[in-house]
Design an enzyme around this catalytic site. Structure first.
Site, PDB file in Angstrom:
ATOM      1  CG  HIS A 159      -0.177   0.001   2.514  1.00  2.34           C
ATOM      2  ND1 HIS A 159       0.391   1.126   3.069  1.00  2.34           N
ATOM      3  CD2 HIS A 159       0.122  -1.008   3.361  1.00  2.34           C
ATOM      4  CE1 HIS A 159       0.996   0.827   4.194  1.00  2.34           C
ATOM      5  NE2 HIS A 159       0.847  -0.480   4.402  1.00  2.34           N
TER       6      HIS A 159
ATOM      7  CD  GLU B 228       1.381  -5.785   8.107  1.00  3.31           C
ATOM      8  OE1 GLU B 228       1.457  -7.016   7.893  1.00  3.31           O
ATOM      9  OE2 GLU B 228       2.242  -4.959   7.733  1.00  3.31           O
TER      10      GLU B 228
END
Length: 203
Positions: free
Chosen positions: A14, A98
């Site tokens: 990201h 994550e």
């Protein structure tokens, strides 16, 4: 532990968040992209386009459901559409979230990563590295088993786990919004080949 299937894939971490900029551990905390991160996601289109001509193009996008990853994936997908490419399927997989860093989330990045990767230390309330590796491998395998070649849009610590599964040094920082092309060796014991797709950006 589940083995990573010997199928190629693309990977994109990201774009930047405020916590990235401040050097804080994010983990499962759902921090959005900041203005720089939005720009990075858009700029990644310029890196990906020439790569789609010289490497095997991706056919679908699978993203972490956390906002910073999904927003990056959506910006990239829309950018490709504006350059005349077809609208690719975009879905999420919870297995690409994550790692949970427990008590370390929101704290300055420390020097404990090597110990965590080695299984010698896990922050209170956090996910063990081996558990993260199994989860990440399972998610990538699901994406590659769909047919075609996926672009995985996810996170930095999760990619450390994938590096370990690909027989590459694990504790290597992946810059924000830098596209990668991953090709397997001939056997599961061989290291994968990692190509950074960011040398010749286009307008």
């Amino acid at each position: 532990m589940t083995q990573l299937d010997l199928r190629p894939y693309w990977y994109l971490r990201h774009g930047q968040t405020d916590w990235n900029r401040e050097g804080l551990s994010q983990g499962r905390t759902d921090v959005p992209l900041n203005a720089t991160g939005i720009e990075q996601a858009g700029a990644a289109v310029g890196f990906v386009l020439p790569g789609l001509k010289t490497l095997t193009p991706f056919t679908h996008i699978v993203s972490s459901p956390l906002d910073r990853a999904f927003q990056t994936a959506a910006i990239l997908r829309e950018g490709l559409i504006t350059h005349g490419l077809e609208a690719l399927p975009l879905e999420t997989d919870d297995g690409l979230e994550e790692v949970c860093f427990g008590e370390q989330e929101g704290q300055p990045m420390g020097d404990w990563y090597d110990s965590w990767i080695a299984g010698e230390y896990t922050p209170q309330g956090a996910e063990r590295f081996e558990d993260l590796k199994t989860r990440a491998v399972d998610a990538v395998n699901r994406a590659t088993q769909l047919g075609g070649v996926p672009l995985i849009v996810a996170h930095g610590a999760l990619f450390r786990a994938l590096r370990a599964a690909m027989n590459l040094p694990a504790n290597v920082r992946l810059p924000n919004a830098t596209p990668l092309w991953l090709e397997p060796g001939e056997t599961t014991a061989d290291a994968w080949t990692l190509t950074v797709v960011s040398d010749s950006p286009t307008a």
